[in-house]
Design a protein around this motif. Structure first.
Motif, PDB file in Angstrom:
ATOM      1  N   TRP A 158      38.969  42.927  35.655  1.00 40.48           N
ATOM      2  CA  TRP A 158      37.871  43.880  35.730  1.00 40.48           C
ATOM      3  C   TRP A 158      38.161  45.188  34.986  1.00 40.48           C
ATOM      4  O   TRP A 158      37.466  46.165  35.162  1.00 40.48           O
ATOM      5  CB  TRP A 158      37.511  44.153  37.182  1.00 40.48           C
ATOM      6  CG  TRP A 158      36.757  43.006  37.793  1.00 40.48           C
ATOM      7  CD1 TRP A 158      35.430  42.716  37.653  1.00 40.48           C
ATOM      8  CD2 TRP A 158      37.308  41.976  38.617  1.00 40.48           C
ATOM      9  NE1 TRP A 158      35.114  41.571  38.340  1.00 40.48           N
ATOM     10  CE2 TRP A 158      36.247  41.089  38.957  1.00 40.48           C
ATOM     11  CE3 TRP A 158      38.591  41.706  39.116  1.00 40.48           C
ATOM     12  CZ2 TRP A 158      36.429  39.973  39.749  1.00 40.48           C
ATOM     13  CZ3 TRP A 158      38.783  40.584  39.904  1.00 40.48           C
ATOM     14  CH2 TRP A 158      37.701  39.732  40.219  1.00 40.48           C
ATOM     15  N   TRP A 222      43.829  50.987  47.915  1.00 43.81           N
ATOM     16  CA  TRP A 222      43.852  50.643  46.498  1.00 43.81           C
ATOM     17  C   TRP A 222      44.212  51.837  45.613  1.00 43.81           C
ATOM     18  O   TRP A 222      44.629  51.663  44.464  1.00 43.81           O
ATOM     19  CB  TRP A 222      42.503  50.064  46.076  1.00 43.81           C
ATOM     20  CG  TRP A 222      42.385  48.622  46.427  1.00 43.81           C
ATOM     21  CD1 TRP A 222      41.556  48.060  47.357  1.00 43.81           C
ATOM     22  CD2 TRP A 222      43.143  47.550  45.854  1.00 43.81           C
ATOM     23  NE1 TRP A 222      41.747  46.695  47.400  1.00 43.81           N
ATOM     24  CE2 TRP A 222      42.724  46.361  46.484  1.00 43.81           C
ATOM     25  CE3 TRP A 222      44.130  47.470  44.881  1.00 43.81           C
ATOM     26  CZ2 TRP A 222      43.257  45.118  46.174  1.00 43.81           C
ATOM     27  CZ3 TRP A 222      44.671  46.239  44.563  1.00 43.81           C
ATOM     28  CH2 TRP A 222      44.230  45.077  45.193  1.00 43.81           C
ATOM     29  N   PRO A 230      37.655  50.706  41.816  1.00 44.61           N
ATOM     30  CA  PRO A 230      36.210  50.551  41.979  1.00 44.61           C
ATOM     31  C   PRO A 230      35.820  50.525  43.447  1.00 44.61           C
ATOM     32  O   PRO A 230      36.573  50.041  44.294  1.00 44.61           O
ATOM     33  CB  PRO A 230      35.920  49.217  41.297  1.00 44.61           C
ATOM     34  CG  PRO A 230      37.228  48.533  41.157  1.00 44.61           C
ATOM     35  CD  PRO A 230      38.281  49.576  41.119  1.00 44.61           C
ATOM     36  N   LYS A 231      34.631  51.045  43.758  1.00 45.59           N
ATOM     37  CA  LYS A 231      34.192  51.157  45.150  1.00 45.59           C
ATOM     38  C   LYS A 231      34.036  49.795  45.815  1.00 45.59           C
ATOM     39  O   LYS A 231      34.166  49.678  47.043  1.00 45.59           O
ATOM     40  CB  LYS A 231      32.891  51.950  45.225  1.00 45.59           C
ATOM     41  CG  LYS A 231      33.044  53.414  44.832  1.00 45.59           C
ATOM     42  CD  LYS A 231      31.720  54.168  44.934  1.00 45.59           C
ATOM     43  CE  LYS A 231      31.904  55.633  44.550  1.00 45.59           C
ATOM     44  NZ  LYS A 231      30.620  56.389  44.629  1.00 45.59           N
ATOM     45  N   TRP A 232      33.747  48.780  45.027  1.00 44.68           N
ATOM     46  CA  TRP A 232      33.547  47.450  45.607  1.00 44.68           C
ATOM     47  C   TRP A 232      34.856  46.777  46.004  1.00 44.68           C
ATOM     48  O   TRP A 232      34.849  45.757  46.710  1.00 44.68           O
ATOM     49  CB  TRP A 232      32.793  46.548  44.625  1.00 44.68           C
ATOM     50  CG  TRP A 232      33.431  46.412  43.274  1.00 44.68           C
ATOM     51  CD1 TRP A 232      33.096  47.087  42.142  1.00 44.68           C
ATOM     52  CD2 TRP A 232      34.515  45.546  42.910  1.00 44.68           C
ATOM     53  NE1 TRP A 232      33.892  46.710  41.097  1.00 44.68           N
ATOM     54  CE2 TRP A 232      34.778  45.758  41.532  1.00 44.68           C
ATOM     55  CE3 TRP A 232      35.280  44.615  43.590  1.00 44.68           C
ATOM     56  CZ2 TRP A 232      35.770  45.080  40.844  1.00 44.68           C
ATOM     57  CZ3 TRP A 232      36.280  43.934  42.917  1.00 44.68           C
ATOM     58  CH2 TRP A 232      36.523  44.175  41.558  1.00 44.68           C
ATOM     59  N   LEU A 233      35.993  47.327  45.554  1.00 42.11           N
ATOM     60  CA  LEU A 233      37.285  46.691  45.788  1.00 42.11           C
ATOM     61  C   LEU A 233      37.770  46.989  47.206  1.00 42.11           C
ATOM     62  O   LEU A 233      38.176  48.100  47.524  1.00 42.11           O
ATOM     63  CB  LEU A 233      38.301  47.187  44.756  1.00 42.11           C
ATOM     64  CG  LEU A 233      39.661  46.501  44.727  1.00 42.11           C
ATOM     65  CD1 LEU A 233      39.508  44.995  44.550  1.00 42.11           C
ATOM     66  CD2 LEU A 233      40.520  47.087  43.610  1.00 42.11           C
ATOM     67  N   LYS A 234      37.739  45.973  48.060  1.00 37.50           N
ATOM     68  CA  LYS A 234      38.116  46.140  49.467  1.00 37.50           C
ATOM     69  C   LYS A 234      39.269  45.197  49.810  1.00 37.50           C
ATOM     70  O   LYS A 234      40.158  44.976  49.008  1.00 37.50           O
ATOM     71  CB  LYS A 234      36.903  45.874  50.364  1.00 37.50           C
ATOM     72  CG  LYS A 234      35.676  46.727  50.038  1.00 37.50           C
ATOM     73  CD  LYS A 234      35.899  48.198  50.321  1.00 37.50           C
ATOM     74  CE  LYS A 234      34.648  49.008  50.046  1.00 37.50           C
ATOM     75  NZ  LYS A 234      34.854  50.457  50.289  1.00 37.50           N
ATOM     76  N   TYR A 237      43.954  44.141  50.762  1.00 38.71           N
ATOM     77  CA  TYR A 237      44.509  45.334  50.141  1.00 38.71           C
ATOM     78  C   TYR A 237      45.935  45.055  49.641  1.00 38.71           C
ATOM     79  O   TYR A 237      46.579  44.085  50.049  1.00 38.71           O
ATOM     80  CB  TYR A 237      44.527  46.479  51.151  1.00 38.71           C
ATOM     81  CG  TYR A 237      43.148  46.971  51.508  1.00 38.71           C
ATOM     82  CD1 TYR A 237      42.477  47.871  50.687  1.00 38.71           C
ATOM     83  CD2 TYR A 237      42.501  46.522  52.664  1.00 38.71           C
ATOM     84  CE1 TYR A 237      41.199  48.325  51.000  1.00 38.71           C
ATOM     85  CE2 TYR A 237      41.220  46.969  52.988  1.00 38.71           C
ATOM     86  CZ  TYR A 237      40.577  47.866  52.144  1.00 38.71           C
ATOM     87  OH  TYR A 237      39.311  48.296  52.449  1.00 38.71           O
TER      88      TYR A 237
END
Length: 250
Positions: A158, A222, A230-234, A237
């Protein structure tokens, strides 16, 4: 990562080196230490650096040996925590071919076995056994190779933190990096750093006479891997491995 490296980094340790204690928001490492602690026991902090774990150890154990390869690290720790009269500061190189140490009932070793040298890592794991009395307990934290590869895959897939702009090594440097990764040695801030597989960690401790009780992920945010995740990366971890083990009595 030899003595010269750690002596150089010592004055900048607080800003340059990852703070495991602060980033373990689950409190799992402190909880593991508390389970082993007793006012009648001794403990050694192997690779104590500037003493971040001393406020955890000193109030819970009878005597603490704060041991590190860097004299500057030890001096900083001593100046930071003058209130702990039960702490003994000792410069030791746990990766050396010979080591003289007084065994303790308990040991912690938090992200200290990082050297890219296989010979030094072998010595270091042998030193873990030397530092602990028979029946004594160990809390060990090491970087996870699975986590490092996972983060690298995300960065490449990404283009996180402009990963595609990384310059691939060529020639002798490429050969060395390939050799390193075969041993789980991958760079952190351009410093070759050993990372461990879960099964590898269990094997190494077993070979040194330990019975492994628990291997657990210590999860981090992260932002410990990427400047702008990125905000979507959850979840899942990134993580280190924490291992608790007991030295066999025979």
């Amino acid at each position: 990562m030899d003595r010269k490296y750690w002596e150089t980094i010592a004055p900048k340790y607080e800003t340059e080196i990852f703070d495991v204690l602060r980033n373990d928001t689950s409190g799992s490492i402190v909880a593991a230490i508390e389970e082993m602690a007793s006012p009648d026991k001794t403990v050694i902090d192997i690779g104590c650096a500037v003493g971040k774990w001393l406020p955890v150890l000193a109030p819970r154990f009878k005597h603490v040996i704060a041991a590190d390869i860097s004299a500057k690290n030890l001096q900083i720790a001593k100046e930071k925590y003058p209130e702990y009269g039960n702490v003994e500061y000792s410069r030791m190189d746990f990766s050396a071919n010979e080591l003289t140490v007084t065994p303790c009932d308990t040991a912690i070793c938090i992200n200290a076995i990082l050297t890219g040298s296989l010979e030094k890592r072998i010595n270091f794991f042998q030193a873990l056994s030397l530092c602990i009395n028979a029946g004594g307990e160990l809390v060990l934290v090491v970087p996870s190779l699975e986590s490092k590869l996972y983060a690298n895959i995300i960065a490449d897939r990404w283009n996180v933190d402009d990963a595609e702009n990384d310059i691939l090594p060529v020639g002798k440097l490429a050969t060395q990096k390939i050799s390193n990764i075969r041993q789980g040695v991958t760079d952190i801030d351009n410093v070759p750093t050993k990372h461990y597989l879960k099964e590898e960690l269990e094997l190494l401790l077993t070979l040194e006479g330990f019975e492994v009780n628990l291997v657990k992920k210590i999860n981090y945010g992260w932002n410990t891997e990427f400047h702008k995740p990125p905000k979507w990366l959850k979840s899942p971890y990134p993580w280190d491995w924490m291992c608790t083990a007991r030295k066999k009595t025979s």
